[in-house]
Design an enzyme around this catalytic site. Structure first.
Site, mmCIF file in Angstrom:
data_model
loop_
_atom_site.group_PDB
_atom_site.id
_atom_site.type_symbol
_atom_site.label_atom_id
_atom_site.label_comp_id
_atom_site.label_asym_id
_atom_site.label_seq_id
_atom_site.Cartn_x
_atom_site.Cartn_y
_atom_site.Cartn_z
ATOM 1 N N HIS C 46 0.813 -1.207 0.000
ATOM 2 C CA HIS C 46 0.000 0.000 0.000
ATOM 3 C C HIS C 46 0.850 1.261 0.000
ATOM 4 O O HIS C 46 0.553 2.237 -0.682
ATOM 5 C CB HIS C 46 -0.901 -0.033 1.235
ATOM 6 C CG HIS C 46 -1.761 1.162 1.409
ATOM 7 N ND1 HIS C 46 -2.926 1.331 0.710
ATOM 8 C CD2 HIS C 46 -1.622 2.253 2.201
ATOM 9 C CE1 HIS C 46 -3.477 2.476 1.061
ATOM 10 N NE2 HIS C 46 -2.710 3.056 1.967
ATOM 11 N N HIS C 92 -10.526 2.578 -1.519
ATOM 12 C CA HIS C 92 -10.732 2.051 -0.167
ATOM 13 C C HIS C 92 -11.531 0.758 -0.276
ATOM 14 O O HIS C 92 -12.567 0.594 0.356
ATOM 15 C CB HIS C 92 -11.424 3.085 0.727
ATOM 16 C CG HIS C 92 -10.689 3.316 2.009
ATOM 17 N ND1 HIS C 92 -11.303 3.568 3.197
ATOM 18 C CD2 HIS C 92 -9.363 3.316 2.278
ATOM 19 C CE1 HIS C 92 -10.378 3.723 4.141
ATOM 20 N NE2 HIS C 92 -9.207 3.577 3.615
ATOM 21 N N ASP C 114 -5.552 14.442 1.408
ATOM 22 C CA ASP C 114 -4.507 14.545 0.382
ATOM 23 C C ASP C 114 -4.625 15.872 -0.367
ATOM 24 O O ASP C 114 -3.644 16.415 -0.855
ATOM 25 C CB ASP C 114 -4.626 13.396 -0.626
ATOM 26 C CG ASP C 114 -3.973 12.121 -0.100
ATOM 27 O OD1 ASP C 114 -2.975 12.223 0.638
ATOM 28 O OD2 ASP C 114 -4.460 11.030 -0.435
HETATM 29 N N1 ADP Z 1 -1.283 4.606 -10.892
HETATM 30 C C1 ADP Z 1 -0.514 5.659 -10.593
HETATM 31 N N2 ADP Z 1 -0.161 6.527 -11.533
HETATM 32 C C2 ADP Z 1 0.567 7.603 -11.218
HETATM 33 N N3 ADP Z 1 0.975 7.911 -9.988
HETATM 34 C C3 ADP Z 1 0.642 7.092 -9.019
HETATM 35 C C4 ADP Z 1 -0.105 5.925 -9.257
HETATM 36 N N4 ADP Z 1 -0.312 5.289 -8.104
HETATM 37 C C5 ADP Z 1 0.269 6.048 -7.167
HETATM 38 N N5 ADP Z 1 0.858 7.140 -7.720
HETATM 39 C C6 ADP Z 1 1.511 8.219 -7.013
HETATM 40 O O1 ADP Z 1 2.338 7.743 -5.991
HETATM 41 C C7 ADP Z 1 2.318 8.666 -4.884
HETATM 42 C C8 ADP Z 1 2.174 7.968 -3.595
HETATM 43 O O2 ADP Z 1 0.898 7.390 -3.496
HETATM 44 P P1 ADP Z 1 0.333 6.919 -2.090
HETATM 45 O O3 ADP Z 1 1.341 6.128 -1.361
HETATM 46 O O4 ADP Z 1 -0.972 6.261 -2.344
HETATM 47 O O5 ADP Z 1 0.078 8.297 -1.353
HETATM 48 P P2 ADP Z 1 -0.368 8.473 0.165
HETATM 49 O O6 ADP Z 1 0.878 8.407 0.936
HETATM 50 O O7 ADP Z 1 -0.979 9.818 0.207
HETATM 51 O O8 ADP Z 1 -1.329 7.368 0.477
HETATM 52 C C9 ADP Z 1 1.166 9.632 -5.164
HETATM 53 O O9 ADP Z 1 1.703 10.861 -5.578
HETATM 54 C C10 ADP Z 1 0.443 9.028 -6.316
HETATM 55 O O10 ADP Z 1 -0.110 10.033 -7.141
HETATM 56 MG MG MG Z 2 -1.170 11.328 1.155
#
Ligand code: ADP
Ligand code: MG
Lengths: 224, 93, 749, 93
Positions: C46, C92, C114
């Site tokens: 995740h 989610h 976010d």
């Molecule tokens: N499918 C995707 N395409 C482009 N960017 C992604 C994708 N999945 C995740 N990201 C980018 O990776 C970063 C980290 O995501 P995530 O770990 O879910 O954030 P958070 O810590 O807020 O939960 C975010 O900037 C997200 O936009």
């Molecule tokens: Mg975040």
């Protein structure tokens, strides 16, 4: 000088800026009244806007009515000042004892955001004076607890006193006697579940809220 | 001054004669779930808390007042109060 | 996780032996239990995207107007007039299966944070939802709870939910998809990033007290599939508090307006561990984090519980010591708890900042790890991938078209009105919503976030996913999904500017799933390049499976667009008595089109075949024509043919307007139900017909006059009658399907 | 077959450790309303209804099932059931 409308903001309110935008659109002045202040800053009318004051926890309006600003609003209303509660604001006004009855969960037990048709049944109030009696206005509703309930005695008083100002053409929530909005005996305190501030332009789908808001502005201008 | 601790349950229910949309909805959906013979469903709130007061009379008075002024809307709701003294040992726990 | 347990602690926490070995390498010693749990949450699928990261790198992420691309909490675009738009989509899914109301509610809460973390005021939510079939009681319960949860949280937090999707399919029966997109706007100069800088600056924890919510949630809930045994994982459920979130939004935006914040980060997956380490490492600094100072909701919490809790409605702000009193005053006004929990420290001589968890500043050091190692050193997997063994066979086995006799029932079976869902959402707050739920795309007025001044322009939004197309061909299916989004925007007069995506897939340890993911990324990358669109953010949700069966690959695309002159409402999905109906993008003279991946094929269980061809250039011509026609204002209705094809498009225009349809040039049911891309139905008054056809010809777009909007029956014929049904019956089927299945009011609130 | 009537009260409460934002908000607001010494506020539901069943065991089983499958989500909520036999005379009333 344009009339000044004070729009109460509780933590959890969310329609306050919309009301301000709508009032300004029709030439009024509008400003926020913070719930923690016991002063109304000399405004000419008060709107208690929609939203979820204090999260609507316990009951909508249950916590909000104890805010310092509400004592000032009650006093202002007592002196004949125009006060309008929209949606959550209506709930707050009933909890504060400015309007009779209570608002329960919708009959269908769902939150409802939808257009509604309202018939103007009385023009004896600060919110309907400039509307046409019998006319039908298209104004959105947006609530879970909009099902107006009161005792048979209260209902009789409301009817006899020409105090049901707006009725739903097609009752969406189970309100007794199709009530969408009521006023107090003096006509200066009005509560309604629909949102006139959301019906201010064709671009947004309806401009039928304007006669209601103009009525309020007229009432506020009297004291300017 | 010594204070006593009370554990309080307040059941907030709709007054007789006030329609209960939530109860009605539950009742309507029960037969679809295979529950028959259930009727008269009424939904209220159960609020539990602890209160510190000089004695039981004072506690009861405070809770009465709390219910009347805040926990219920007397237009549509009633409150049933259950007050239990918590002994000091468990109160510290 | 007791000591008596035979499983070593790191494995119980979801770390592999190799991963443990790496941690030992980084630290130069064995990690203690607190450190181990911090790595385990940060290196979970995740948080670390360990299975997908190498693929995501192939997406194009730059372009005109991009202020912030992937890697931050949200993507940010410059939309003119000093305004920037922040957008993000997240899933989610697993929490919503276990506790639909709270799962969905906390999903909405998380995505909102976010957005306001970036300094933006959230102005719109969208909720692409996918559930099991309506005849499955558990799926109905999940659907009802999820919608109530989004309604309960979104309405109360004061952010309108302006659109989304509602899809029912067998493949989501044991694993619904609850994706939520949020859009916010900010004055360009207020943009803040999740960064801790300035030695001695303070980390202030804002919002709710910390409980044991979702401990291990990230590693346990998000990184492993579940079926019957899920009950064990249940205590990890979090409860959302929209009122706390509302005050948090107001307090954070007030802090940002007053320039009191050096950096700010929301607490999502991995809680304080993630926020503390991310802000420190983004700023190239270290942090001493006082775990004892964290306000708690429960007694007896261990440091590892505090550091990994996923309690909702919390933010971490980095402020200067001098500004602290004013920060505390503003938080008090909004009744937001604010506590100093960290101090920014210098990096070592190699530029590495340490995240030290301490028991009181100057007290015992409970953990000491390089802050950046929690992110940058996270494992990166190149998981095996393989196309399905029976791919060729499946492709060769295309679905048959419904017979004439089956056509009416097939059409009726595909219709449902989603008003049952959208009417539970406030979709009008902020007075922006010009086109809300029910249209092809959402149109919002663009007003300046602080002055409220109307720009006379609009933002447009759409979310789209098509698991059927992607099951047949993930690469082309994804490209066609983006194409459809672009066409949706054209139907409301908007041009696209940026893409976000949520990649919902099955178990990445299945080579076929990794192949689907890889193909999807390639399809999205190709389509983005073809349409010159940047991907500015996204989310990956893996392990969407139940009982070992993976969901169909379901990339969900969120597309942001602009309406350059917003003076009138778009025509909408409607038509008027007497209108002429014209199909653009197809003149119905070609070879019999494929039904592969169509809703009508899926309804009969026919999941093979090859998708209809897709031509990006032809699509661009249709998009340009439709956008121009909409903006010129001469159309009385417009609707793209998407799920359910032309048949459903015409039926939806009919039920929404209450007007009948008389179409007499339909070659067969294949043309009616194919989901070939780039097809749009428009309705015009007869006087406008010639001009419309001329405009199509001039744009090089095939077009055909289908017939008339008239009467009170829905009639489609060609070489013979295909469909004949009264509009009232069509309407009743469409309108009543969801209320009949889901109608009883909520009891989950 | 003769059926007996039972009056049922179900108290639905959040499980220990599950956050109760409503209870916490009420508790925070009490001092402003002039109520001191109240703490640990938790809000639940109270559902009352009548059920007809062959005997107490059957009634208890049906209500248990109803609670588990419909009235609560066991993931976050507990139910406390109180079952009282209603005598026939009052049942008709
Ligand atoms: N499918 C995707 N395409 C482009 N960017 C992604 C994708 N999945 C995740 N990201 C980018 O990776 C970063 C980290 O995501 P995530 O770990 O879910 O954030 P958070 O810590 O807020 O939960 C975010 O900037 C997200 O936009
Ligand atoms: Mg975040």
């Amino acid at each position: 000088m344009a009339a000044r409308i004070g729009v109460v903001q509780f933590p959890g309110s969310n329609c306050e800026l919309d009301v301000i935008e709508a009032v300004r659109l029709i030439g009024g002045d509008a400003e926020i009244l913070w719930h923690g202040d016991a002063e109304l800053q000399g405004v000419d009318a008060v709107v208690v806007p929609g939203g979820f004051a204090h999260g609507d926890y316990l009951r909508p309006g249950a916590i909000a009515r104890f805010s310092p600003v509400m004592s000032a609003v009650v006093e202002f209303a007592g002196q004949g000042g125009p006060v309008v509660g929209i949606c959550n604001g209506f709930q707050v006004l009933t909890e504060a004892g400015l309007l009779p009855g209570a608002l329960q969960k919708n009959r269908g037990l769902k939150f409802l955001c939808a257009p509604a048709e309202l018939r103007v049944d009385s023009t004896n109030s600060v919110l309907t004076s400039a509307a046409t009696k019998g006319s039908v206005l298209r104004v959105p509703i947006n609530h879970f607890e909009g099902n107006y309930t009161c005792s048979p005695e209260t209902l009789a008083e409301l009817r006899d006193g020409d105090r049901v100002v707006l009725r739903y053409v097609d009752n969406p929530n189970g309100s007794v006697d199709d009530i969408a909005g009521i006023t107090n005996g003096g006509g200066n305190v009005v509560g309604l579940m629909p949102h006139p501030e959301r019906a201010i332009s064709a671009l947004l789908g309806s401009a039928d809220g304007l006669p209601l808001l103009r009525s309020l502005l007229d009432a506020a201008s009297v004291s300017v | 001054m010594i204070f006593m601790l009370f554990s309080v349950q307040v059941e907030v229910s709709l007054r007789d004669g006030v329609a209960d949309p939530q109860g009605a909805t539950i009742e309507r959906s029960l037969p679809h779930l295979g529950f028959d013979g259930v009727r008269g469903v009424r939904v209220g709130k159960s609020i539990r808390f602890e209160v510190e007061s000089a004695d039981e009379t004072a506690a009861q008075a405070e809770v009465d007042d709390l219910c009347r002024r805040f926990l219920t809307n007397p237009v549509i709701e009633d409150a049933t109060i259950t007050l239990t003294a918590v002994d000091a040992a468990s109160a510290r726990g | 996780m007791t000591d008596a347990d035979a499983t070593p602690i790191h494995r119980a926490l979801g770390l592999t032996d190799t991963e443990l070995h790496e941690i030992v390498e980084i630290l130069g010693r064995e990690p203690n239990r607190l450190e181990l749990s911090m790595y385990s949450v940060m290196w979970s699928e995740h948080c670390s995207y360990k299975s997908s990261r190498i693929h995501l790198k192939r997406l194009p992420t730059t372009g005109e107007g991009v202020l912030v691309g992937p890697g931050e909490n949200a993507g940010v675009m410059d939309v003119g007039d000093g305004i920037a738009a922040a957008i993000r989509i997240e899933s989610h899914n697993h929490p919503s299966f276990i506790e639909p109301y709270q799962g969905a509610a906390t999903g909405a809460g998380g995505i909102l944070r976010d957005i306001f973390t970036m300094g933006a005021r959230p102005i719109a939510l969208m909720d692409p939802l996918r559930f099991g079939p309506l005849d499955d009681p558990r799926s109905r319960w999940v659907a009802e709870g999820v919608v109530s949860g989004i309604s309960g949280y979104g309405n109360s937090v004061g952010v309108p939910t302006v659109g989304g999707e509602v899809v029912f399919d067998e493949c989501y029966k044991g694993n619904p998809l609850v994706n939520v997109l949020c859009l916010g706007i900010l004055p360009v100069e207020r943009l803040v990033l999740a960064k801790a800088t300035g030695t001695g600056n303070l980390a202030v924890l804002l919002g709710s007290a910390t409980g044991r919510d979702g401990i291990g949630g990230v590693s346990v809930l998000a990184s492993a599939g579940f079926d019957e045994g899920s009950e064990d994982k249940r205590p990890a459920v979090q409860v959302g508090d929209p009122f706390e979130e509302k005050r948090l939004i107001e307090a954070c935006l007030a802090l940002l307006d007053a320039s009191l914040v050096v950096g700010i980060q929301d607490l999502g997956g991995a809680g304080l561990t993630c926020a503390a380490s991310e802000t420190a490492s983004n700023g190239g600094m270290g942090m001493d984090f006082d775990v004892a100072a964290v306000p708690r909701r429960e007694l007896g919490m261990e440091p590892f519980e505090v550091m990994t809790s996923e309690s909702q409605e919390r933010m971490l702000a980095i402020v200067t010591p001098g500004d602290l009193p004013e920060v505390l005053r503003l938080c008090e006004k909004w009744e937001v708890l604010a506590t100093v929990v960290g101090k920014v420290t210098d990096p070592d001589e190699h530029g590495v900042g340490a995240l030290r968890i301490v028991d009181g500043f100057g007290g015992a050091v409970l953990a000491d790890v390089p802050a950046s190692s929690l992110h940058d050193a996270a494992p990166l997997y190149e998981r095996p991938m393989a196309a399905p063994a029976d791919l060729a066979e499946r492709q060769a086995n295309g679905p048959a078209a419904p017979t004439r006799d089956e056509a009416t029932d097939a059409l009726l079976g595909l219709l449902y009105d989603t008003t049952w869902v959208s009417s539970q959402y406030d979709h009008q707050l902020f007075l922006n919503t010009v086109e809300g739920p029910g249209g092809d795309a959402v149109v919002l007025r663009l007003k300046h976030p602080t002055t409220g001044a109307d720009t006379g322009r609009g933002l447009a939004l759409t979310t789209d996913g098509n698991h059927r197309w992607c099951a047949v061909n993930p690469r082309l299916g994804t490209a066609m999904t983006l194409a459809e989004s672009i066409l949706n925007l054209a139907c409301v007069g908007a041009r696209p500017i940026a893409v976000v995506n949520c990649l919902n897939f099955g178990n990445p340890e299945h080579p076929e799933v990794m192949w689907q993911l890889s193909e999807t990324v390639d399809g999205l990358a190709e389509a983005c390049s073809a349409f010159a669109l940047p991907v500015i953010g996204g989310n990956v949700s893996l392990y969407n499976e139940s009982r070992g069966i993976d969901i169909d690959p379901t990339p969900v695309i969120g597309l942001l667009g602009m309406v350059d002159e917003l003076t009138q409402r778009p025509p909408g999905v409607t038509m008027a008595q007497g209108d002429r109906l014209v199909l653009l993008g197809d003149d119905l003279t070609g070879p019999t089109p494929s039904l592969a991946g169509s809703a009508v094929a899926w309804a009969t269980g026919a999941k093979g075949g090859q998708l209809p061809p897709f031509d990006a250039q032809a699509h661009t011509r249709v998009v340009g024509l439709v956008r121009a026609l909409v903006n010129e204002g001469g159309l009385s209705g417009v609707h793209d043919a998407s799920s359910g094809g032309l048949g459903v498009a015409l039926a939806e225009m009919s039920v929404r307007s209450g007007v009948g349809v008389n179409v007499n040039c339909m070659p067969g049911t294949a043309q009616l139900f194919t989901e070939a891309p780039s097809r749009v139905v428009v309705a015009v008054a007869p006087a406008g017909l010639a001009g419309l056809l001329a405009a199509a010809a001039a744009a090089g777009v095939p077009a055909v006059e289908l017939g008339a909007a008239e009467g009170d029956r829905f009639l489609v014929a060609g070489a013979g009658e295909l469909i004949d049904v009264a509009v009232v019956d069509l309407t009743a089927t469409w309108r009543d399907r969801l209320p009949d299945a889901l109608g009883a009011g909520t009891t989950q609130a």
